[in-house]
Motif scaffolding. Structure first.
Motif, PDB file in Angstrom:
ATOM      1  N   PHE A 113       0.835  -1.270  -0.084  1.00 35.00           N
ATOM      2  CA  PHE A 113       0.085  -0.243   0.016  1.00 35.00           C
ATOM      3  C   PHE A 113       0.917   1.284  -0.033  1.00 35.00           C
ATOM      4  O   PHE A 113       1.989   1.092   0.619  1.00 35.00           O
ATOM      5  CB  PHE A 113      -0.908   0.178   1.146  1.00 35.00           C
ATOM      6  N   PHE A 114       0.438   2.291  -0.515  1.00 31.69           N
ATOM      7  CA  PHE A 114       1.044   3.702  -0.438  1.00 31.69           C
ATOM      8  C   PHE A 114       0.556   4.128   0.996  1.00 31.69           C
ATOM      9  O   PHE A 114      -0.593   4.217   1.167  1.00 31.69           O
ATOM     10  CB  PHE A 114       0.690   4.602  -1.697  1.00 31.69           C
ATOM     11  N   GLU A 115       1.610   4.894   1.260  1.00 27.50           N
ATOM     12  CA  GLU A 115       1.268   5.590   2.603  1.00 27.50           C
ATOM     13  C   GLU A 115       0.947   7.208   2.325  1.00 27.50           C
ATOM     14  O   GLU A 115       1.610   7.516   1.606  1.00 27.50           O
ATOM     15  CB  GLU A 115       2.333   5.508   3.614  1.00 27.50           C
ATOM     16  N   VAL A 116      -0.156   7.785   2.840  1.00 27.87           N
ATOM     17  CA  VAL A 116      -0.483   8.907   2.594  1.00 27.87           C
ATOM     18  C   VAL A 116      -1.115   9.671   3.983  1.00 27.87           C
ATOM     19  O   VAL A 116      -1.434   8.836   4.793  1.00 27.87           O
ATOM     20  CB  VAL A 116      -1.866   9.155   1.660  1.00 27.87           C
ATOM     21  N   VAL A 117      -1.020  10.923   4.160  1.00 29.07           N
ATOM     22  CA  VAL A 117      -1.208  11.511   5.229  1.00 29.07           C
ATOM     23  C   VAL A 117      -2.056  12.862   5.042  1.00 29.07           C
ATOM     24  O   VAL A 117      -1.598  13.650   4.024  1.00 29.07           O
ATOM     25  CB  VAL A 117       0.030  12.006   6.089  1.00 29.07           C
TER      26      VAL A 117
END
Length: 273
Positions: A113-117
């Motif tokens: 998974f890509f990590e986004v904030v």
């Protein structure tokens, strides 16, 4: 009699929830990186019926016995109280990949998974790799479709160096910033996985958040990043239509049961008069 009304009502309520889940799947059949979900049921709380029991002759002979568990082959009689939602589970099976031609579109092959904030520091994970450039005070920053910052492997924003005209991404997720043939720097996508993906909490727009059940995010192992491509939704329309028909039939049955219970209540009330 009231129990019959209650049990029919639980059927109507929870089948409507199932209909909502199916509708969400169908609405996102063309959403990049979307993972289909399914609503699972379980029995509502049940009780063991007790009372004065006439035991069958073939078991212990004819006779009246004191109050106790009602006779069944298993030794008691369990009476259910309708149905309730057990869980809404997501299907994380990989889907097909389509070529888009966009430099900032990325598809993941494998378990990652890509990590986004977001602006409040809340961390999410997504398979949707349709990214964009946002002009921020600290420079040009890579964001997802909701404006969440895409993170690198060190937990920082992915910021484009000045004069960047293109980016190249390797299958390992290494981003190379370029100005024509000149390399301006590199950064690694933050790619993670979980010991129990089904425990993730859906946060909307194909993003998920960590729960106790999912376990903490750990660096992904085997994966490939495909630039100029996007992972399609894994919704199977044939499966969803089949579930829709079954849900409609169950709703009809629960509605009929509720109507019958109401009619019986009316008859009982009229007898008293």
């Amino acid at each position: 009699m009231f129990e019959a009304v209650y049990m029919a009502a639980t059927g109507l309520t929870n089948q409507q929830r199932r209909m909502d889940v199916i509708a969400d799947n169908v609405a996102n059949v063309n959403t990049a990186g979307f993972k289909a979900s399914r609503l699972d049921f379980k029995d509502a709380i049940y009780t063991s019926a007790t009372g004065t029991v006439v035991t069958p002759p073939a078991v212990e002979g004819m006779g009246i016995y004191p109050p106790g568990p009602a006779y069944t082959p298993g030794g008691n009689l369990q009476k259910g109280h309708g149905v309730m939602t057990a869980a809404i589970t997501h299907n994380y099976a990989p889907s097909s990949i389509s070529e888009t031609g966009s430099m900032l579109d990325f598809a993941i092959e494998g378990d990652a998974f890509f990590e986004v904030v977001d602006n409040n520091g809340n961390v999410y994970y997504t398979r949707a790799g349709n990214f964009y450039i946002s002009n921020e005070p600290d420079g040009l920053v890579l964001v997802d479709s909701r404006g969440h910052y895409v993170m690198d492997d060190a937990g920082g924003k992915i910021i484009f160096p000045n004069e960047t005209t293109s980016v190249e991404v390797s299958i390992e997720g290494l981003i190379t910033f370029k100005n024509e043939d000149t390399e301006l720097g590199t950064v690694q996508f933050g790619l993670y996985t979980f010991s129990n993906k089904t425990g993730l909490n859906a946060s909307g727009n194909s993003t998920y958040s960590v729960t106790v059940a999912s376990g903490e995010a750990v660096p992904a192992g085997e994966y490939r990043i495909r630039q100029y491509m996007l992972e399609n939704s894994n919704v199977d329309m044939a499966t969803e239509m089949t579930r829709l028909i079954r849900t409609q039939r169950a709703l009809q049955l629960a509605s009929r049961a509720l109507r019958t219970a109401d009619d019986m209540e009316g008859i009982a009330n009229n007898i008293r008069r």
